[in-house]
Design an enzyme around this catalytic site. Structure first.
Site, PDB file in Angstrom:
ATOM      1  N   GLU A   1      -1.304   7.344  -0.350  1.00 20.51           N
ATOM      2  CA  GLU A   1      -2.369   7.798  -1.256  1.00 20.51           C
ATOM      3  C   GLU A   1      -1.971   9.079  -1.990  1.00 20.51           C
ATOM      4  OE1 GLU A   1      -2.358   7.537   1.972  1.00 20.51           O
ATOM      5  OE2 GLU A   1      -3.704   8.936   3.009  1.00 20.51           O
TER       6      GLU A   1
ATOM      7  N   CYS B   1      13.565  11.453   6.012  1.00 17.88           N
ATOM      8  CA  CYS B   1      13.540  11.017   7.415  1.00 17.88           C
ATOM      9  C   CYS B   1      14.885  11.222   8.086  1.00 17.88           C
ATOM     10  CB  CYS B   1      13.079   9.574   7.524  1.00 17.88           C
ATOM     11  SG  CYS B   1      14.003   8.453   6.463  1.00 17.88           S
TER      12      CYS B   1
ATOM     13  N   GLY C   1       6.645   5.734   7.979  1.00 19.69           N
ATOM     14  CA  GLY C   1       5.782   6.912   7.986  1.00 19.69           C
ATOM     15  C   GLY C   1       5.922   7.672   9.287  1.00 19.69           C
ATOM     16  N   GLY C   2       4.888   8.385   9.652  1.00 17.09           N
ATOM     17  CA  GLY C   2       4.934   9.242  10.834  1.00 17.09           C
ATOM     18  C   GLY C   2       4.719   8.467  12.132  1.00 17.09           C
TER      19      GLY C   2
ATOM     20  N   LYS D   1       0.850  -1.195   0.000  1.00 13.25           N
ATOM     21  CA  LYS D   1       0.000   0.000   0.000  1.00 13.25           C
ATOM     22  C   LYS D   1       0.885   1.244   0.000  1.00 13.25           C
ATOM     23  CE  LYS D   1      -1.991   2.858   2.751  1.00 13.25           C
ATOM     24  NZ  LYS D   1      -1.969   4.023   1.856  1.00 13.25           N
TER      25      LYS D   1
ATOM     26  N   GLU E   1       9.684  16.672  14.464  1.00 14.11           N
ATOM     27  CA  GLU E   1      10.031  16.506  13.054  1.00 14.11           C
ATOM     28  C   GLU E   1       9.173  17.475  12.232  1.00 14.11           C
ATOM     29  OE1 GLU E   1       8.884  12.751  11.124  1.00 14.11           O
ATOM     30  OE2 GLU E   1      10.924  12.661  10.354  1.00 14.11           O
TER      31      GLU E   1
ATOM     32  N   THR F   1       0.982   7.667  13.214  1.00 11.53           N
ATOM     33  CA  THR F   1       0.441   6.544  12.445  1.00 11.53           C
ATOM     34  C   THR F   1       1.089   5.241  12.910  1.00 11.53           C
ATOM     35  OG1 THR F   1       0.164   8.036  10.574  1.00 11.53           O
ATOM     36  CG2 THR F   1      -0.001   5.699  10.110  1.00 11.53           C
ATOM     37  N   GLY F   2       2.374   5.294  13.204  1.00  9.79           N
ATOM     38  CA  GLY F   2       3.072   4.103  13.705  1.00  9.79           C
ATOM     39  C   GLY F   2       2.433   3.580  14.978  1.00  9.79           C
TER      40      GLY F   2
ATOM     41  N   GLU G   1       9.762   2.229  10.535  1.00  8.64           N
ATOM     42  CA  GLU G   1      10.715   3.332  10.411  1.00  8.64           C
ATOM     43  C   GLU G   1       9.901   4.607  10.502  1.00  8.64           C
ATOM     44  OE1 GLU G   1      12.270   6.203   9.139  1.00  8.64           O
ATOM     45  OE2 GLU G   1      13.245   5.383   7.327  1.00  8.64           O
TER      46      GLU G   1
HETATM   47  O1  TXE Z   1       2.301  10.148   7.078  1.00  8.85           O
HETATM   48  P1  TXE Z   1       1.562   8.824   7.507  1.00  8.85           P
HETATM   49  P2  TXE Z   1       1.742  11.591   6.787  1.00  8.85           P
HETATM   50  C1  TXE Z   1       6.376  12.049   9.029  1.00  8.85           C
HETATM   51  C2  TXE Z   1       6.526  13.521   8.719  1.00  8.85           C
HETATM   52  C3  TXE Z   1       5.163  13.908   8.285  1.00  8.85           C
HETATM   53  C4  TXE Z   1       4.319  13.059   9.202  1.00  8.85           C
HETATM   54  C5  TXE Z   1       2.921  12.811   8.737  1.00  8.85           C
HETATM   55  O2  TXE Z   1       6.882  14.212   9.895  1.00  8.85           O
HETATM   56  O3  TXE Z   1       4.906  15.262   8.459  1.00  8.85           O
HETATM   57  O4  TXE Z   1       5.010  11.837   9.259  1.00  8.85           O
HETATM   58  O5  TXE Z   1       2.925  12.459   7.382  1.00  8.85           O
HETATM   59  C6  TXE Z   1      -0.508   5.157   5.768  1.00  8.85           C
HETATM   60  N1  TXE Z   1      -3.264   2.357   9.063  1.00  8.85           N
HETATM   61  N2  TXE Z   1       6.793  11.213   7.922  1.00  8.85           N
HETATM   62  O6  TXE Z   1       0.505  11.882   7.545  1.00  8.85           O
HETATM   63  O7  TXE Z   1       0.151   9.061   7.875  1.00  8.85           O
HETATM   64  C7  TXE Z   1      -0.627   6.251   4.745  1.00  8.85           C
HETATM   65  O8  TXE Z   1      -1.721   6.016   3.898  1.00  8.85           O
HETATM   66  C8  TXE Z   1      -2.446   1.964   8.086  1.00  8.85           C
HETATM   67  C9  TXE Z   1       8.043  10.547   8.098  1.00  8.85           C
HETATM   68  O9  TXE Z   1       1.675  11.728   5.327  1.00  8.85           O
HETATM   69  O10 TXE Z   1       2.444   8.163   8.481  1.00  8.85           O
HETATM   70  C10 TXE Z   1       0.719   6.154   4.071  1.00  8.85           C
HETATM   71  O11 TXE Z   1       0.737   5.075   3.152  1.00  8.85           O
HETATM   72  N3  TXE Z   1      -1.775   2.828   7.298  1.00  8.85           N
HETATM   73  C11 TXE Z   1       8.284   9.543   7.074  1.00  8.85           C
HETATM   74  C12 TXE Z   1       1.660   5.818   5.240  1.00  8.85           C
HETATM   75  O12 TXE Z   1       0.810   5.311   6.261  1.00  8.85           O
HETATM   76  C13 TXE Z   1      -1.955   4.137   7.506  1.00  8.85           C
HETATM   77  C14 TXE Z   1       7.772   9.730   5.741  1.00  8.85           C
HETATM   78  C15 TXE Z   1       2.438   7.002   5.782  1.00  8.85           C
HETATM   79  O13 TXE Z   1       1.540   8.027   6.104  1.00  8.85           O
HETATM   80  C16 TXE Z   1      -2.814   4.601   8.519  1.00  8.85           C
HETATM   81  C17 TXE Z   1       6.474  10.394   5.717  1.00  8.85           C
HETATM   82  C18 TXE Z   1      -3.478   3.645   9.320  1.00  8.85           C
HETATM   83  N4  TXE Z   1      -4.296   3.981  10.322  1.00  8.85           N
HETATM   84  C19 TXE Z   1       6.059  11.138   6.779  1.00  8.85           C
HETATM   85  N5  TXE Z   1      -2.799   5.955   8.479  1.00  8.85           N
HETATM   86  C20 TXE Z   1       9.564   8.808   7.129  1.00  8.85           C
HETATM   87  N6  TXE Z   1       9.773   8.005   8.167  1.00  8.85           N
HETATM   88  O14 TXE Z   1      10.373   8.911   6.226  1.00  8.85           O
HETATM   89  C21 TXE Z   1      -1.968   6.329   7.476  1.00  8.85           C
HETATM   90  N7  TXE Z   1      -1.457   5.223   6.879  1.00  8.85           N
END
Ligand code: TXE
Length: 493
Positions: A179, A285, A229-230, A176, A386, A233-234, A251
């Site tokens: 989006e 990141c 991701g963030g 996935k 961040e 969300t993690g 990560e």
């Molecule tokens: O990321 P999300 P967002 C950090 C950065 C950014 C913040 C938020 O600080 O401002 O995160 O970014 C999926 N169940 N990073 O909101 O939400 C989502 O669809 C399952 C650091 O854009 O973490 C996408 O595919 N999946 C980072 C993925 O999670 C879910 C890179 C990441 O989105 C979900 C990006 C759920 N409940 C942002 N909710 C890095 N580590 O490099 C969302 N997703």
């Protein structure tokens, strides 16, 4: 994409069950770059079921490692063939410059080639248990069905760090992408299909994480979730996974210090502090967002940085003159602008940037100027959180111990840089820093052969390197007695 079906489930390309589509915005212009199918939770459930059926069927897991490796190499060759088109898609989707996108695609190729080679070299471990009749060995087996969730800053690159080892290990999976940036992952899946990935082994859904999240992460048919991701969300994903005790690898970003001692080689220090934070407009990141500089050189160092930052050419990623592109979306720029306002209110000194570019030609894109805040300290949220944008904060130190203390004074632990001409001091500081990657007199480099991941709240598990393959494998100890006889512990009297 643009009317073609974009969901790949059980070896078939299909539209979303309810016909939903999403507009993908080009952040350089604010215009619609493409439309893609938006999966429903039922689509996600079907994708997991297809991956489960393909895994339980056993054929892929039983495919010899050499054949799985050959598939990965065919994927790599197709990526090389389509490099320019994939790079263009990545730029349209993320805003990054074409030069950066080309490097991303080259890195994706190297990840597939690395895991193709590695999986062929893995051998079982034989153990001497002291009885020649007993064959004791430790073998690796695929962990099962994997859900692979990737972010928007390095869409195909981050996905490849998951898909390549998962395929090499013999797992089946549901990918996935974010989006916001699904285009290259859709194109990649078509290449994987052309390379011969068996039906059900690689499935693709895209759509909002919050809508698809439960179907993918609270699903008892899933054996591993790999997420980048963030942090918030993690945490949501970890809670969902806890229900079924599903293994989670994460990560989650960082707030990475770049420590510059007064004796550091000047030109490379200025240059790499600049690149370390402003590459891809800070949406990295491992971006070196916290400059921690020895007080005796701080004023001159920051002045030169600011001068260089003001000359960075911000513009559309497809324009070869641009050195950095827009932020990924208008919504993300609003978040970054919020942090700039916060920094000012917290008392940090704005040295340069802090605004959108004045050029009217850039007015429709989500551009933001490289920004430097001096005289920062750890009480400020712009130093602790961040910001994920082109914002550098500057802190000063006077002793080595203070530099180490500041470098570790973060809840994250993804990456750090140290610059000094004193090799012994460099080694001391590198070992004292609690971060997953530390660069000494360099910044930002990585290789498919070395592990990548974070200490503390930057996540758990590792991607890349041998550990990045081990994440997708279960370990089994097989005890085979070739001459069984009663143990006679219970005498029957
Ligand atoms: O990321 P999300 P967002 C950090 C950065 C950014 C913040 C938020 O600080 O401002 O995160 O970014 C999926 N169940 N990073 O909101 O939400 C989502 O669809 C399952 C650091 O854009 O973490 C996408 O595919 N999946 C980072 C993925 O999670 C879910 C890179 C990441 O989105 C979900 C990006 C759920 N409940 C942002 N909710 C890095 N580590 O490099 C969302 N997703």
């Amino acid at each position: 994409m643009n009317g073609e079906p974009d969901l790949f489930i059980g070896g078939r390309w299909v539209h979303a069950a309810d016909g939903g589509i999403r507009e993908i915005i080009d952040p350089a212009s604010g215009s619609v770059a493409a439309t893609v199918d938006e999966a429903t939770p039922d689509d996600a459930l079907r994708a997991v079921a297809a991956a489960r059926a393909a895994f339980d069927d056993g054929a892929w897991a039983a495919t010899p490692a050499a054949e799985r490796a050959a598939l990965l190499l065919r994927v790599a060759d197709l990526l090389v063939r389509d490099r320019e088109e994939l790079a263009r898609l990545e730029t349209v989707d993320t805003g990054k410059t074409l030069a950066e996108s080309r490097i991303d695609i080259d890195d994706v190729v190297s990840v597939f080639r690395y895991y193709a080679n590695l999986v062929g070299t893995q051998a079982d471990r034989l153990i001497d248990v002291g009885d020649p009749a007993v064959l004791s060995r430790v073998v690796r087996e695929p962990i099962g069905v994997c859900v692979l969730i990737a972010p928007w800053n390095y869409p195909l690159l981050q996905m490849s760090w998951k898909v390549a080892p998962a395929l090499a290990a013999g797992c089946t999976m549901v990918a996935k992408p974010s989006e916001v940036t699904p285009l290259t992952t859709i194109a990649f899946t078509r290449l994987a299909e052309a390379a011969g990935v068996p039906a059900g082994v690689l499935n693709l859904v895209q759509g909002s994480g919050s809508a698809l999240g439960a179907a993918l992460t609270a699903n008892p048919d899933v054996d591993l979730i790999s997420f980048t991701g963030g942090s918030v969300t993690g945490q949501t994903i970890a809670r969902a996974a806890a229900e079924n005790l599903t293994k989670v690898a994460m990560e989650l970003g960082g707030k990475n210090p770049h420590i510059v001692f007064a004796d550091a080689e000047w030109a490379s220090a200025v240059d790499q502090v600049l690149t370390g934070v402003f590459l891809h407009s800070g949406q990295v990141c491992s971006a070196g967002t916290r400059l921690i500089v020895e007080a005796s050189i701080a004023d001159d160092f920051v002045a030169e940085l600011a001068d260089r930052a003001e000359r960075i050419k911000v513009g559309p990623g497809l324009d070869p003159v641009s050195e950095t592109g827009p932020l990924v979306s208008a919504a993300h720029r609003a978040k970054v602008e919020g942090y700039v306002a916060l920094g000012i209110s917290e008392g940090a000194k704005l040295v340069t940037g802090g605004t959108r570019p004045a050029d009217p030609a850039l007015a429709d894109g989500s551009y933001f100027l490289p920004t430097i805040f001096d005289h920062c300290d750890r009480t400020m949220r712009i130093v602790r959180e961040e910001t994920f944008g082109p914002i550098l904060t500057v802190e000063r130190f006077t002793t080595e111990a203070e530099a180490i203390r500041l470098g570790n004074d973060t809840e994250y632990g993804l990456a750090a840089g140290v610059r000094t001409a004193d090799a012994a001091r460099g080694e001391r500081v590198v070992r004292a820093l609690r971060h997953g990657t530390v660069w000494l007199n360099d910044f930002g480099y990585y290789t498919a052969a070395a592990e990548w991941g974070g200490f503390k709240k930057s996540g758990n598990g590792r991607e890349l390197g041998p550990t990045g393959l081990a994440e997708y494998q279960e370990i089994k100890h097989i005890w085979h007695n070739t001459a069984p006889k009663p143990v006679a512990w219970f005498k029957g009297v």
